[in-house]
Design an enzyme around this catalytic site. Structure first.
Site, PDB file in Angstrom:
ATOM      1  N   LYS A  99       0.835  -1.205   0.000  1.00  0.00           N
ATOM      2  CA  LYS A  99       0.000   0.000   0.000  1.00  0.00           C
ATOM      3  C   LYS A  99       0.866   1.251   0.000  1.00  0.00           C
ATOM      4  O   LYS A  99       0.653   2.171   0.771  1.00  0.00           O
ATOM      5  CB  LYS A  99      -0.925  -0.017   1.219  1.00  0.00           C
ATOM      6  CG  LYS A  99      -1.858  -1.223   1.254  1.00  0.00           C
ATOM      7  CD  LYS A  99      -2.792  -1.183   2.439  1.00  0.00           C
ATOM      8  CE  LYS A  99      -2.159  -1.846   3.638  1.00  0.00           C
ATOM      9  NZ  LYS A  99      -3.043  -1.938   4.800  1.00  0.00           N
ATOM     10  N   CYS A 100       1.838   1.281  -0.901  1.00  0.00           N
ATOM     11  CA  CYS A 100       2.835   2.347  -0.959  1.00  0.00           C
ATOM     12  C   CYS A 100       2.782   2.989  -2.343  1.00  0.00           C
ATOM     13  O   CYS A 100       2.394   2.353  -3.318  1.00  0.00           O
ATOM     14  CB  CYS A 100       4.216   1.708  -0.696  1.00  0.00           C
ATOM     15  SG  CYS A 100       5.643   2.745  -0.984  1.00  0.00           S
ATOM     16  N   GLY A 101       3.193   4.227  -2.435  1.00  0.00           N
ATOM     17  CA  GLY A 101       3.268   4.883  -3.738  1.00  0.00           C
ATOM     18  C   GLY A 101       4.218   4.186  -4.696  1.00  0.00           C
ATOM     19  O   GLY A 101       4.100   4.326  -5.913  1.00  0.00           O
TER      20      GLY A 101
END
Length: 158
Positions: A35-37
């Site tokens: 759930k990271c850029g």
């Protein structure tokens, strides 16, 4: 410990796996987050893996929740997310810490072998370590380095 092959890591089912199983193969060891850029890097890592696995490349993904809690609590959610959204077929292991008191011994070792800018600490998700066929850490890449930017260095090891 003198090479990455001297370590054991925990698989998603809780069993230990010796990295000696990968002896003689170039590796990319990477701390990941779902759930990271930078999560789209899973796609680029899978492209590298698909392109070079016949030549021995193995990518080892280690989910980590130390950077703004960007990983699922349940490892099954993590592996399903990676497979469904990015077609990941390379090995994903149990969630680990890459810094601090509980950091995984493998990451302690790779960070000692290739320090980052100003310190050996991992600063974010998707820090990548390139390992040669002898188990030596030959290069460290910042989280923002796209997987395709590793390809030239990787080609020298194949």
């Amino acid at each position: 410990m003198s090479t990455v092959y001297d370590f054991q890591v925990k698989m998603t089912n809780g069993q230990q796996k010796s990295l000696r199983e990968y002896e003689g193969k170039p590796l990319i060891i990477v701390n990941t987050a779902s759930k990271c850029g930078l999560t789209p890097q899973f796609g680029g890592l899978e492209e590298l893996y698909s392109k070079y696995k016949e030549q021995g490349l193995v990518i080892l993904g280690f989910p980590c929740d130390q950077f703004n809690n960007q990983e699922y609590d349940d490892i099954e959610e993590t592996t399903q997310f990676c497979q469904l959204n990015y077609g990941v077929t390379f090995p994903i292991f149990a969630k680990i810490d890459v810094n601090g008191d509980n950091e995984d011994a493998l990451f302690t070792f790779v960070k000692q072998q290739q320090k980052g800018i100003l310190s050996s600490r991992i600063k974010w998700n998707f820090t990548k370590f390139l390992i040669d066929r002898k188990g030596n850490v030959v290069k460290r890449y910042a989280p923002t380095v796209a997987p395709n930017k590793i390809e030239d260095d990787l080609a020298k090891l194949l």
